[in-house]
Design a protein around this motif. Structure first.
Motif, short mmCIF file in Angstrom:
data_model
loop_
_atom_site.label_atom_id
_atom_site.label_comp_id
_atom_site.label_asym_id
_atom_site.label_seq_id
_atom_site.Cartn_x
_atom_site.Cartn_y
_atom_site.Cartn_z
N TYR A 117 0.82 -1.21 0.07
CA TYR A 117 -0.05 0.20 0.08
C TYR A 117 0.88 1.43 0.04
O TYR A 117 1.86 1.12 0.20
N ARG A 118 0.13 2.42 -0.20
CA ARG A 118 0.95 3.68 -0.42
C ARG A 118 0.55 4.45 0.87
O ARG A 118 -0.60 4.32 1.34
N VAL A 119 1.58 5.08 1.29
CA VAL A 119 1.29 6.02 2.59
C VAL A 119 2.21 7.25 2.53
O VAL A 119 3.16 7.35 1.88
N GLU A 120 1.61 8.32 2.86
CA GLU A 120 2.23 9.61 2.84
C GLU A 120 2.39 10.06 4.46
O GLU A 120 1.25 10.06 5.23
N PHE A 121 3.57 10.69 4.86
CA PHE A 121 3.61 10.90 6.07
C PHE A 121 4.81 12.03 6.34
O PHE A 121 5.77 11.99 5.32
N ARG A 122 5.12 12.46 7.44
CA ARG A 122 6.36 13.29 7.55
C ARG A 122 7.25 12.62 8.92
O ARG A 122 6.92 12.06 9.76
N GLN A 123 8.46 12.77 8.60
CA GLN A 123 9.57 12.54 9.63
C GLN A 123 10.54 13.50 9.57
O GLN A 123 11.13 13.77 8.35
N ASN A 124 11.49 13.70 10.69
CA ASN A 124 12.49 14.45 10.73
C ASN A 124 13.75 13.80 10.36
O ASN A 124 13.96 12.66 10.77
N ILE A 125 14.67 14.13 9.47
CA ILE A 125 15.80 13.75 9.07
C ILE A 125 16.72 14.42 9.28
O ILE A 125 16.94 15.88 8.88
N ASN A 126 17.90 14.12 9.52
CA ASN A 126 19.18 14.95 9.78
C ASN A 126 19.60 15.51 8.41
O ASN A 126 19.54 14.72 7.43
N LEU A 127 19.97 16.73 8.35
CA LEU A 127 20.48 17.56 7.09
C LEU A 127 21.41 16.74 6.50
O LEU A 127 21.73 16.41 5.31
N VAL A 128 22.57 16.00 7.30
CA VAL A 128 23.48 15.61 6.69
C VAL A 128 23.20 14.24 6.02
O VAL A 128 23.56 13.46 5.12
N ASP A 129 22.12 13.48 6.88
CA ASP A 129 21.44 12.08 6.09
C ASP A 129 20.71 12.44 5.07
O ASP A 129 20.31 11.13 4.37
N LEU A 130 20.23 13.46 4.57
CA LEU A 130 19.21 13.50 3.53
C LEU A 130 19.69 13.28 2.44
O LEU A 130 18.88 12.35 1.48
N PRO A 131 20.95 13.10 1.96
CA PRO A 131 21.21 12.35 0.22
C PRO A 131 21.36 11.03 0.42
O PRO A 131 21.01 10.35 -0.65
#
Length: 363
Positions: free
Chosen positions: A112-126
């Motif tokens: 299934y598909r799902v949309e959500f938000r989660q905080n990610i460290n800027l360094v780990d974003l790539p």
């Protein structure tokens, strides 16, 4: 596809309705106690308005401990997921909120598909890219509450490295069931009854205040025009704009506050509340030890940008209303910008210089 959960949403129970009514009542009582306490110059009533939310919050926390313990005892499911898309929705340092669109593929159920938000460290974003495979967890009865496992076990890490997932179709998207309109009505009823209870209890003192203030032309004035109207009393002031105007227009809000304070001794405010065409200021009475601030010290040039940021970055895609609330109840000037829409309510908080210190996205 249909996702079947094993339990109905907790917010649809009568207990949740009762909690919503109680929260509305506490909100109405608190606001009325603060305003009426200032008008009738009753320090105990004003202090009650300050203390009541803290007491309610503590009781709510204690009452929720058994529920939190039950939720903590539920073993979450672990699954693989593929990133369909992602977008950073705010922040430029440290952990930033990122909106993910994932295809989740449980071992024992359909994807299934799902949309959500989660905080990610800027360094780990790539490390997060469309098409990437992740390990996620979610409660078995609430598949929309997905969280990315940032440090999976070696077994799941190996599975993610070797896995290939197909995208689930858009109709398979799951989300938290929306609350019905009954919750809004119950909250509004609680707010009105709470405020009415305080006003009725102190109606004699309020009428005495109006009778005393009526003969003085300097204590109560009313000015109306085709573009705006102003109503002032000794301890409060309201400015209403006409159709087609907004307090976000250049210089409009500062001019309105100046009109409420011009020609008077320096006034300190307890709260300043701004909506699209309505400004309300509650002033602090002389000699009352209440948290207060200079209403002329607000960062007026920053407020339109704060409203725009709240309307566009907190997950409310079509905001219906917005409100700015400035107060010094925490000891320093705090500016809160709230927006509401179909997705719910979201807010951000800024300091006395208009710099954002906290964001609460819509959920």
């Amino acid at each position: 596809m249909t996702i079947v959960t094993s339990a109905p949403p907790t917010h649809s129970t009568p207990v949740a309705l009762a909690r919503t009514f109680l929260a509305g009542g506490v909100t109405g009582t608190t606001l009325a106690a603060l305003v009426v306490g200032v008008v009738v110059e009753s320090v105990p009533l004003f202090v009650t308005g300050l203390v009541l939310p803290a007491v309610y919050g503590l009781l709510r926390f204690l009452a929720g401990r058994p529920r939190r313990a039950r939720e903590a005892a539920v073993v979450p499911r672990t699954a693989l997921a593929m990133i369909e898309s992602l977008k950073a929705v705010g922040g430029d340092t440290g952990d930033i909120p990122v909106k993910f669109d994932l295809t989740v593929a449980p071992d024992d159920a359909s994807a299934y598909r799902v949309e959500f938000r989660q905080n990610i460290n800027l360094v780990d974003l790539p490390d997060y890219r469309p098409g990437g495979i992740l390990v996620v967890r979610y409660p078995p009865d609430q598949p929309w509450r997905v969280k990315i496992v940032k440090r999976p076990t070696p077994e799941w890490e190996d599975r993610a490295a070797a896995a290939h997932l197909d995208s689930a179709p858009g109709p398979a998207t799951v989300s938290e069931p929306p609350e019905g309109g009954a919750f809004d009505l119950v909250a509004l009823l609680g707010l009105l009854l709470g405020a009415a209870a305080v006003v009725l209890l102190f109606r004699v003192e309020l009428f005495e205040q109006e009778t005393t203030a009526a003969p003085s032309s300097s204590s109560t004035t009313s000015v109306s025009s085709t573009s705006s109207s102003t109503v002032e009393s000794a301890l409060s002031g309201t400015v209403s704009l006409g159709p087609g105007q907004s307090f976000l227009d250049d210089g409009e809000l500062r001019r309105a506050v100046n009109s409420l304070t011009a020609g008077k001794d320096p006034l300190q405010a307890i709260t300043v509340v701004v909506q699209e065409r309505l400004l309300s200021v509650v002033f602090s009475p002389a000699g009352v030890p209440a948290p207060q601030f200079d209403p002329l010290s607000l960062p007026y040039e920053r407020l339109p940008a704060l409203v725009k940021e709240a309307r566009t970055t907190l997950g409310v895609h079509a905001p219906q209303t917005w409100q700015i609330t400035a107060d010094g109840l925490t000891g320093s000037l705090t500016i809160k910008v709230g927006v509401t829409g179909a997705e719910g309510t979201a807010s951000l908080e800024a300091d006395g210089q208009g710099q954002v210190v906290r964001r609460t996205p819509a959920r």
